[in-house]
Every structure is written in C-alpha cells, then in structure tokens.
Scaffold this motif. Structure first.
Motif, PDB file in Angstrom:
ATOM      1  N   UNK A  44      22.644   0.978 -23.733  1.00 11.51           N
ATOM      2  CA  UNK A  44      23.900   0.587 -23.097  1.00 11.51           C
ATOM      3  C   UNK A  44      23.896  -0.879 -22.668  1.00 11.51           C
ATOM      4  N   UNK A  45      22.733  -1.355 -22.206  1.00 14.97           N
ATOM      5  CA  UNK A  45      22.634  -2.738 -21.713  1.00 14.97           C
ATOM      6  C   UNK A  45      21.390  -3.422 -22.306  1.00 14.97           C
ATOM      7  N   UNK A  46      21.328  -3.614 -23.621  1.00 13.78           N
ATOM      8  CA  UNK A  46      20.102  -4.150 -24.246  1.00 13.78           C
ATOM      9  C   UNK A  46      19.718  -5.544 -23.771  1.00 13.78           C
ATOM     10  N   UNK A  47      20.695  -6.440 -23.623  1.00 16.54           N
ATOM     11  CA  UNK A  47      20.380  -7.815 -23.233  1.00 16.54           C
ATOM     12  C   UNK A  47      19.761  -7.873 -21.840  1.00 16.54           C
ATOM     13  N   UNK A  48      20.294  -7.080 -20.916  1.00 12.13           N
ATOM     14  CA  UNK A  48      19.812  -7.127 -19.533  1.00 12.13           C
ATOM     15  C   UNK A  48      18.501  -6.370 -19.351  1.00 12.13           C
ATOM     16  N   UNK A  49      18.321  -5.286 -20.087  1.00 13.14           N
ATOM     17  CA  UNK A  49      17.216  -4.386 -19.790  1.00 13.14           C
ATOM     18  C   UNK A  49      16.014  -4.485 -20.734  1.00 13.14           C
ATOM     19  N   UNK A  50      16.169  -5.105 -21.902  1.00 16.11           N
ATOM     20  CA  UNK A  50      15.069  -5.096 -22.869  1.00 16.11           C
ATOM     21  C   UNK A  50      13.790  -5.712 -22.293  1.00 16.11           C
ATOM     22  N   UNK A  51      13.904  -6.902 -21.732  1.00 17.22           N
ATOM     23  CA  UNK A  51      12.726  -7.589 -21.214  1.00 17.22           C
ATOM     24  C   UNK A  51      12.082  -6.803 -20.084  1.00 17.22           C
ATOM     25  N   UNK A  52      12.944  -6.252 -19.196  1.00 16.25           N
ATOM     26  CA  UNK A  52      12.415  -5.488 -18.067  1.00 16.25           C
ATOM     27  C   UNK A  52      11.646  -4.263 -18.532  1.00 16.25           C
ATOM     28  N   UNK A  53      12.251  -3.487 -19.430  1.00 10.42           N
ATOM     29  CA  UNK A  53      11.601  -2.266 -19.872  1.00 10.42           C
ATOM     30  C   UNK A  53      10.346  -2.552 -20.696  1.00 10.42           C
ATOM     31  N   UNK A  54      10.406  -3.560 -21.548  1.00 15.26           N
ATOM     32  CA  UNK A  54       9.241  -3.902 -22.365  1.00 15.26           C
ATOM     33  C   UNK A  54       8.048  -4.229 -21.475  1.00 15.26           C
ATOM     34  N   UNK A  55       8.309  -4.916 -20.381  1.00 17.22           N
ATOM     35  CA  UNK A  55       7.231  -5.308 -19.463  1.00 17.22           C
ATOM     36  C   UNK A  55       6.827  -4.162 -18.535  1.00 17.22           C
ATOM     37  N   UNK A  56       7.809  -3.589 -17.820  1.00 13.62           N
ATOM     38  CA  UNK A  56       7.480  -2.602 -16.795  1.00 13.62           C
ATOM     39  C   UNK A  56       6.905  -1.314 -17.387  1.00 13.62           C
ATOM     40  N   UNK A  57       7.483  -0.836 -18.475  1.00 15.14           N
ATOM     41  CA  UNK A  57       6.986   0.414 -19.058  1.00 15.14           C
ATOM     42  C   UNK A  57       5.568   0.263 -19.604  1.00 15.14           C
ATOM     43  N   UNK A  58       5.313  -0.889 -20.253  1.00 18.60           N
ATOM     44  CA  UNK A  58       3.974  -1.140 -20.785  1.00 18.60           C
ATOM     45  C   UNK A  58       2.951  -1.239 -19.657  1.00 18.60           C
ATOM     46  N   UNK A  59       3.321  -1.967 -18.600  1.00 19.91           N
ATOM     47  CA  UNK A  59       2.408  -2.127 -17.473  1.00 19.91           C
ATOM     48  C   UNK A  59       2.172  -0.788 -16.774  1.00 19.91           C
ATOM     49  N   UNK A  60       3.217   0.021 -16.643  1.00 22.22           N
ATOM     50  CA  UNK A  60       3.066   1.332 -15.997  1.00 22.22           C
ATOM     51  C   UNK A  60       2.092   2.208 -16.776  1.00 22.22           C
ATOM     52  N   UNK A  61       2.225   2.253 -18.090  1.00 14.55           N
ATOM     53  CA  UNK A  61       1.323   3.059 -18.914  1.00 14.55           C
ATOM     54  C   UNK A  61      -0.119   2.568 -18.742  1.00 14.55           C
ATOM     55  N   UNK A  62      -0.308   1.255 -18.743  1.00 13.25           N
ATOM     56  CA  UNK A  62      -1.636   0.677 -18.555  1.00 13.25           C
ATOM     57  C   UNK A  62      -2.212   1.064 -17.186  1.00 13.25           C
ATOM     58  N   UNK A  63      -1.393   0.950 -16.138  1.00 13.93           N
ATOM     59  CA  UNK A  63      -1.856   1.259 -14.783  1.00 13.93           C
ATOM     60  C   UNK A  63      -2.185   2.738 -14.629  1.00 13.93           C
ATOM     61  N   UNK A  64      -1.403   3.603 -15.274  1.00 15.55           N
ATOM     62  CA  UNK A  64      -1.687   5.039 -15.213  1.00 15.55           C
ATOM     63  C   UNK A  64      -2.993   5.366 -15.924  1.00 15.55           C
ATOM     64  N   UNK A  65      -3.218   4.766 -17.092  1.00 15.86           N
ATOM     65  CA  UNK A  65      -4.466   4.988 -17.806  1.00 15.86           C
ATOM     66  C   UNK A  65      -5.668   4.504 -16.988  1.00 15.86           C
ATOM     67  N   UNK A  66      -5.494   3.355 -16.378  1.00 12.31           N
ATOM     68  CA  UNK A  66      -6.545   2.777 -15.534  1.00 12.31           C
ATOM     69  C   UNK A  66      -6.853   3.702 -14.343  1.00 12.31           C
ATOM     70  N   UNK A  67      -5.797   4.232 -13.750  1.00 12.25           N
ATOM     71  CA  UNK A  67      -5.957   5.149 -12.587  1.00 12.25           C
ATOM     72  C   UNK A  67      -6.679   6.432 -13.005  1.00 12.25           C
ATOM     73  N   UNK A  68      -6.310   6.971 -14.161  1.00 10.60           N
ATOM     74  CA  UNK A  68      -6.953   8.204 -14.618  1.00 10.60           C
ATOM     75  C   UNK A  68      -8.421   7.981 -14.931  1.00 10.60           C
ATOM     76  N   UNK A  69      -8.734   6.840 -15.568  1.00 10.35           N
ATOM     77  CA  UNK A  69     -10.141   6.531 -15.884  1.00 10.35           C
ATOM     78  C   UNK A  69     -10.955   6.327 -14.631  1.00 10.35           C
ATOM     79  N   UNK A  70     -10.342   5.701 -13.623  1.00 11.01           N
ATOM     80  CA  UNK A  70     -11.029   5.445 -12.359  1.00 11.01           C
ATOM     81  C   UNK A  70     -11.386   6.753 -11.660  1.00 11.01           C
ATOM     82  N   UNK A  71     -10.489   7.749 -11.805  1.00  8.34           N
ATOM     83  CA  UNK A  71     -10.698   9.021 -11.127  1.00  8.34           C
ATOM     84  C   UNK A  71     -11.589   9.952 -11.944  1.00  8.34           C
TER      85      UNK A  71
END
Length: 245
Positions: free
Chosen positions: A218-245
């Motif tokens: 619906x809003x590709x111009x506004x949201x593409x950069x945000x989602x590309x960054x935040x979603x990737x970082x979230x997945x990385x942080x979750x993997x890191x958290x699971x490995x730590x535990x």
C-alpha cells in the motif's frame, strides 16, 4: 507481569484482560499510558536507550505484531495473544460507549479526524467524543502543550487515543503521564485503517506474520526502507537471543 523481548518489556495477559484493565483505568481516569508494540517499536528501543526507557516505563505494552507474540513463544514458551491496535481500538470504543467513558482523539490529520467523527457517529452513535485534536506537526511550545493538556483534562475524558506515530506518540504519552488524567493509548496507524482511509491485510496474512507485506504494497515508497532494515534486524536479534539462551 512483563517479559523482556530483546529491548522491550511486554505485558503478558489474555486479550480480554487487556480490554478489561484498560477500561478500568479509563473509568477511574488514572493517568497511565499504554504502548502498542510492533517490530518497528522494538527496533527503535534497541537503538535508543532513552526510547527503551519510555516504552518500558509504560503501564502496559501490548504485543501488537504477530512476530512479537511468536517471539515470546520461542524465547519463553508463552502462548501470548496478539493484541493488535487495529483490534484494540474498536473494542475499546465499544467499551467506552457502553460504560459512558468520554474519549479524546489526539493526533492525525484533520481529514483523519473528520473521518473518525463520521465513523463513530455511524458505528458508535452513543459514544461521547469530547475532543478531536490535530496538533501542529512541529514541536509544541510549552504554552501550547499546557493548553492541550488543560483542554483534555477539562473535557473529562477517560480514554485519550494518541495517533502521532512511533516514536513520537510514545514520547508524548510518557511526557504527559501525571499531567493528563486519563488512560492514554498509542494507536498509531490503527486509526486510518479503522475509519477506512487504509485497508487491513486479509486474516491469513495477520495470522502468518506477513501483514507487513500488505502494508508495504500500500505504501512502498514510505515503508520499503523501514521494513528492509527493521525486519532483517529483528530476525538477527531473535536468532542471537535464541543462541544465547
């Protein structure tokens, strides 16, 4: 009870308990604020200790995004209901209408607020809306801030629905705690969806954590950069958290 997920403390309770507890706070006009948290908010809190403090000092933090609810399951084994702003807002309006709780909408464009009034008149005809406030986009002066605070308090509102967008709305609510005598809830993008200015993703996308793809379409111009960054970082942080535990 709250549980830490990477950078934010998420409230753990059933969906209906959130509705019940928020309604009680509004009936008592208790100065509180609730953050409706998604991946974007979690990442913003991860990047900024000051913003993390704002979120973690909230009276309640709901897991708005399905990835957060699933994250609690992966890390703690907790079966937590998703508490999305798009569900929470109409349900709380229903409670406000049936319990005679006055409401204020703070934030959003004048068009959004006009549509909000039309929508509520149609679907919540007995809802007592005592304020529809579209503040200037710029930073407010102390005098302007006091005028809005006095206006809201004099209105007798129990609920203040704040639609300034993340992280602005969370910072505003934290600043207003103890000054505005109401239950404040950051509803962000839920308002334009509720009143029909934007569409919500199909239910299957909501349940499969892909609602963000629908919003992106619906809003590709506004949201593409945000989602590309935040979603990737979230997945990385979750993997890191699971490995730590």
């Amino acid at each position: 009870m709250k549980k830490r997920l990477i950078s934010i403390d998420i409230s753990i309770k059933a969906y209906q308990d959130f509705i019940k507890d928020l309604t009680t706070l509004a009936l008592n006009k208790k100065s509180t604020y609730t953050c409706v948290a998604n991946v974007h908010m979690l990442v913003e809190a991860y990047k900024s200790k000051d913003f993390a403090e704002v979120v973690n000092n909230a009276d309640m933090v709901t897991p708005d995004g399905m990835p957060l609810a699933k994250g609690l399951k992966q890390i703690y084994g907790i079966e937590q209901d998703r508490v999305a702003g798009m569900d929470l807002l109409p349900d709380l309006l229903k409670e406000a209408e049936s319990n005679g709780i006055k409401v204020v909408f703070y934030g959003g464009t004048q068009l959004t607020l006009d549509k909000t009034k039309e929508f509520c008149d149609q679907y919540y005809p007995n809802l007592d809306i005592v304020g529809l406030i579209s503040p200037p986009f710029r930073e407010l002066s102390e005098e302007e801030e006091k005028d809005y605070t006095d206006l809201i308090n004099k209105s007798g509102a129990g609920f203040v629905f704040v639609a300034l967008g993340c992280p602005k709305q969370e910072k505003w609510m934290a600043n207003m705690k103890g000054r505005i005598n109401a239950c404040m809830i950051g509803i962000g993008g839920a308002l334009p969806v509720m009143v029909g200015l934007q569409n919500r993703a199909p239910v299957w996308m909501q349940k499969t954590s892909t609602e963000w793809l629908y919003r992106l379409s619906q809003e590709p111009k506004r949201l593409f950069k945000r989602y590309a960054y935040t979603n990737t970082l979230f997945v990385y942080l979750m993997l890191k958290e699971k490995l730590k535990r």
